[in-house]
Scaffold this active site. Structure first.
Site: not given
Length: 105
Positions: A8-10, A13
């Site tokens: 869930n880390c931008d 990703r």
């Protein structure tokens, strides 16, 4: 190539999208292997611990004094992300220098 980070880390990703052949391994679900962490610590030193994270800021002062590998073992999200293992060559973060090194054709 393995990207160690959080799903869930931008930033993680973005790295995974730019490196389609890489596998994103969520460190909360499957910890970074000990030998990989030790090699990354030898290469990056204290920069491996993200001292700007909420986890670090909420941590009691006494606990912050523990060894970096112990801290990351107890709190995987405390590791600076992403840690990228490109066949034994390690990269930390997703800055322009890392992007250039890993995305050149």
């Amino acid at each position: 190539m393995i990207i160690y980070g959080l799903k869930n880390c931008d930033t993680c990703r973005k790295a995974a999208k730019a490196l389609p052949d890489a596998t994103l391994q969520d460190v909360r679900e499957a910890p970074v292997p000990g030998d990989t962490l030790a090699a990354a610590l030898a290469q990056f030193g204290a920069a491996l611990v993200n001292t700007r994270s909420t986890t670090w800021r909420n941590m009691p002062e006494g606990e912050r004094a523990h060894a970096p590998l112990d801290l990351i073992g107890r709190h995987p999200a405390l590791m600076k992300r992403p840690l990228i293992d490109a066949g034994g060559t390690y990269y930390l973060g997703w800055g322009k220098d890392v992007q250039a090194a890993l995305t050149r054709a």
